[in-house]
Design a protein around this motif. Structure first.
Motif, short mmCIF file in Angstrom:
data_model
loop_
_atom_site.label_atom_id
_atom_site.label_comp_id
_atom_site.label_asym_id
_atom_site.label_seq_id
_atom_site.Cartn_x
_atom_site.Cartn_y
_atom_site.Cartn_z
N SER A 65 0.84 -1.19 0.00
CA SER A 65 0.00 0.00 0.00
C SER A 65 0.88 1.25 0.00
O SER A 65 1.77 1.38 0.82
N SER A 78 -8.17 2.77 1.83
CA SER A 78 -7.22 2.22 0.85
C SER A 78 -7.61 0.80 0.46
O SER A 78 -8.38 0.12 1.17
N TRP A 79 -7.06 0.33 -0.65
CA TRP A 79 -7.31 -1.06 -1.06
C TRP A 79 -6.79 -2.02 0.02
O TRP A 79 -7.40 -3.05 0.28
N TYR A 80 -5.70 -1.66 0.68
CA TYR A 80 -5.13 -2.51 1.73
C TYR A 80 -6.13 -2.71 2.87
O TYR A 80 -6.40 -3.84 3.29
N LYS A 112 2.77 -2.81 5.23
CA LYS A 112 1.49 -2.91 4.50
C LYS A 112 1.65 -3.79 3.26
O LYS A 112 1.06 -3.53 2.21
#
Length: 148
Positions: A43, A50-52, A115
């Protein structure tokens, strides 16, 4: 569809489409790495949406490699100094040119290393339900690095 085509696409393309979790309607383009025949992503944006963080809430999702759509499950990478060093080196080798070089150096910093996720999945099989709606993948539709 074989795993090697997915790995080759990720290895040879800078941006890979990812749709993280079930709440996101669209794909986001992110950097992904192939290390030891496995697929990793870090990330960059550490934001709550966030996508994470979407993966932490729901690890099931998809990546898009050109015309190949893969159902995936993401998992946080365990602390492994050798693997971390290999992922760092892969980021620097792939993205350390032009305007990407500043970001390549930064993404190897500890806040981004923490991440790191590994994606586990396979090219999609027929996942349409009898009503024509997209059905969630079953566990049998996922793999752990063994697409034949």
């Amino acid at each position: 569809m074989c795993k090697q085509k997915v790995l080759d696409y990720i290895q040879n393309n800078n941006l890979i489409g990812i749709k993280a979790g079930i709440e996101r309607p669209d794909f986001s383009d992110i950097w992904m790495m192939v290390v030891q025949g496995r697929i990793f992503a870090r990330s960059w944006g550490l934001a709550e949406r966030s996508w994470y963080n979407s993966f932490l809430k729901n690890p099931m999702s998809q990546i898009k490699c050109g015309t190949i759509l893969c159902q995936i499950c993401a998992t946080v990478v365990d602390d492994n100094p050798e693997l971390t060093a290999a992922i760092n080196q892969a980021y620097l080798a792939k993205y350390n040119q032009g305007y990407n070089s500043v970001y390549a150096q930064s993404i190897t910093a500890e806040k981004h290393v923490a991440k790191t996720m590994e994606t586990i999945g396979k090219p999609m099989v027929n996942t349409e339900s009898s009503s024509g709606e997209q059905a969630p993948p079953s566990r049998s539709q996922l793999f752990h690095h063994d697409i034949k």
